[in-house]
Each structure stands twice: as structure tokens, then as C-alpha cells.
Enzyme design. Structure first.
Site, PDB file in Angstrom:
ATOM      1  N   PRO A   2       0.794  -1.210   0.000  1.00  0.00           N
ATOM      2  CA  PRO A   2       0.000   0.000   0.000  1.00  0.00           C
ATOM      3  C   PRO A   2       0.834   1.271   0.000  1.00  0.00           C
ATOM      4  O   PRO A   2       1.777   1.391   0.777  1.00  0.00           O
ATOM      5  CB  PRO A   2      -0.807  -0.109   1.287  1.00  0.00           C
ATOM      6  CG  PRO A   2      -0.184  -1.190   2.083  1.00  0.00           C
ATOM      7  CD  PRO A   2       0.814  -1.909   1.256  1.00  0.00           C
ATOM      8  N   GLU A   3       0.465   2.177  -0.864  1.00  0.00           N
ATOM      9  CA  GLU A   3       0.976   3.548  -0.776  1.00  0.00           C
ATOM     10  C   GLU A   3      -0.150   4.385  -0.165  1.00  0.00           C
ATOM     11  O   GLU A   3      -1.141   3.841   0.302  1.00  0.00           O
ATOM     12  CB  GLU A   3       1.385   4.060  -2.165  1.00  0.00           C
ATOM     13  CG  GLU A   3       2.515   3.221  -2.772  1.00  0.00           C
ATOM     14  CD  GLU A   3       3.063   3.800  -4.063  1.00  0.00           C
ATOM     15  OE1 GLU A   3       3.124   5.024  -4.169  1.00  0.00           O
ATOM     16  OE2 GLU A   3       3.429   3.017  -4.949  1.00  0.00           O
TER      17      GLU A   3
END
Length: 271
Positions: A2-3
Site C-alpha cells: 500500500p501507498e
DNA sequence: CTTTACGCCTGACGGC
DNA sequence: TGCCGTCAGGCGTAAA
């Protein structure tokens, strides 16, 4: 992994299911995360109510009414909301059992993530100390990037991925934002003009907000809070498209390694 | 101070 | 079918 858009998607997905609920039990099946889950975590969290879920960079912060709980998803972490308890699968390391039968389940094959207490009174957690501005805050601007980048020789891509400069820009969106701004990722940060940084700051905000609208990017490890996929992948202009034609000009996209991370750019659109 | 390389882990994939 | 090398969304740490 995840960013920022994925973490924000998870935050928005999880919050309505957990807000106002009491933590009835904490089950730690494997404490060996990036930092070990403290043995004191169950006693710390049990009995407290979740007042809200916020985000700082890629960290999720559960507000327990003064005390807080920090969750980081690392490269491969997921946070699943179960409406009924279900048998744990491989890599389901931590459960928060909440009132009403909801289970919040932390799953992380690579175990680069973290679940840590952040007690009230500790003003700034050591992991959050020194972090740069949020990309959507007023403090983040082209002028800010320009000023912070003077006399820096490191690549501009490395510069914008540095959490002390700005939080939340990970490997996918760094390449995507540099494409939108028309800047080569390997260019020295100190040699990027004020005008180009204005374009880059706008591009970072644009690409992150569009990705949030699409529910993040689906790659091999990401799923939304309840398992649904994100749809930003079809919007990617350069990331993972080595050798494929640029969507804007048709030139073959190139891949190169910058700071030990794969980077992608169009040699024509990013002079 | 900045810059760079390296681990921490598991799993998926491609080549042989 | 197996083995082996490479790669993957993060980021703290150490060393230069």
C-alpha cells in the site's frame, strides 16, 4: 503494498465498521512483525473504544480515546473486516475482536508491517517524528519542494519518496507523478526548476487523489478493507509498462533502477 | 548534513 | 516436476 491511496482507501473502508466499537480482545498469533508486537498490547487495547481512524503518511492511527494504536501495512499488509469470526488463514497475525462480533484482522505475509501502541502523553511517536508534510496540506507546494531540494544531488524520484520531504509517495506514484510533470526520475533534485516543481507538486496531488477515487491500485498484494480490488491499475501511464508504448506519444517506456527501486519513464515525454 | 546500500520476509514467476 | 535467480507496493539503519 500500500501507498498513500491504498492506506486511505483502507482507512475509509475500515472506519465505519470499527468506529464506536469496543475492543473486547486482541489475539496475537505471530508477534514477529517489523517490530515485535509488544506482549503488553492485548492488555493495553482491551476494553478501549475506537473513536476514529486517522492516517499519517502510510500509518493508520486508531484513536482509542487518548491512547492510540498504530498500524503499518509494510509491503504486503492487509486489514480485513470480518462481520463474523472466521478461521484464521496463513499470515493472519493479529485480530482485534470488537463489540458486535466484528473482527479486524491484520494479515501480512512478509511481516514488514507493524502493530504498536502509542500511549497518551507520548506527544510524538518515534516512528512519526520528523515526517514531512501531507501532500494535501498547505505546507506542501512547488516552492516547498524547490527550497528543500537545493544543492541536492540525489535523484528527484528518491527525493519525493523520502518521507522527511513529503509523506505517502511510494514507488508506483513517484513514477506516475514524474511522468505527469514531464520530469526524468533520475534528474538530480537540485537541478529541477521552480516551475517544474510546481508541476510536480500538482502532479503528486492529482495522481494520489485520482488513485484514491479509484480505490487504489491493484497489484499482487493489495486488496481493500473488505477484500475488494482497486481500479487505478488501468490508469497507470508508466509503472510496470517497460517496453510498452507511451499512452501519450507511443515511445517505448523504459525501466531503470534508481535507489534500488524499479523506475519507469517515457524518454520522449520526460526530457 | 546528504547519499547510498542493505536487510527484514514470503511468495510469484520465468528459465532451465 | 523441481530448483534457482529475480522481483515485489516500505523504510529504518549503518556506513561512507
Amino acid at each position: 503494498m500500500p501507498e498513500l491511496p491504498e492506506v486511505e482507501t483502507i482507512r475509509r473502508g475500515v472506519e465505519p465498521y470499527v468506529i464506536g466499537r469496543r475492543i473486547e480482545a486482541v489475539v496475537v498469533r505471530d508477534a514477529r512483525l517489523r517490530w515485535p508486537v509488544p506482549k503488553t498490547l492485548p492488555a493495553y487495547a482491551t476494553g478501549k473504544q475506537i473513536h476514529g481512524v486517522t492516517r499519517r503518511g502510510k500509518y493508520l492511527i486508531f484513536d482509542l480515546g487518548g491512547d492510540r494504536l498504530i498500524v503499518h501495512l509494510g509491503m504486503s499488509g492487509r486489514l480485513n473486516v470480518l462481520e463474523h469470526d472466521a478461521a484464521p488463514r496463513k499470515h493472519d497475525h493479529v485480530d482485534l475482536r470488537l463489540s458486535g462480533g466484528i473482527v479486524l484482522r491484520f494479515h501480512d505475509p512478509r511481516r514488514f508491517g507493524a502493530v504498536l501502541p502509542w500511549p497518551a502523553g507520548h506527544a510524538d511517536h518515534v516512528l512519526l517524528r520528523g515526517m514531512g508534510p501531507e501532500p494535501f496540506s498547505d505546507a506542501f507546494s512547488g516552492d516547498y519542494l524547490y527550497k528543500r531540494s537545493r544543492r541536492r544531488s540525489a535523484p528527484v524520484k528518491t527525493f519525493i519518496m523520502d518521507g522527511r520531504i513529503v509523506v505517502g509517495v511510494g514507488n508506483i506514484y513517484a513514477s506516475e507523478a514524474l511522468f505527469r510533470a514531464g520530469i526524468r526520475p533520475g534528474r538530480a533534485a537540485g537541478r529541477v526548476s521552480r516551475a517544474a516543481y510546481a508541476a510536480l507538486a500538482a502532479a503528486i496531488r492529482d495522481v494520489l487523489s485520482i488513485a484514491i477515487e479509484h480505490g487504489g491500485t491493484t497489484l499482487r498484494d493489495f486488496a481493500g478493507a473488505r477484500g475488494e480490488a482497486g481500479y487505478f491499475q488501468q490508469e497507470l501511464m508508466v509503472y510496470g509498462r517497460d517496453g510498452e508504448p507511451c499512452r501519450r506519444c507511443g515511445t517505448a517506456i523504459r525501466r531503470l533502477v534508481i535507489g534500488q527501486r524499479s523506475s519507469f519513464y517515457c524518454p520522449h515525454c520526460q526530457p
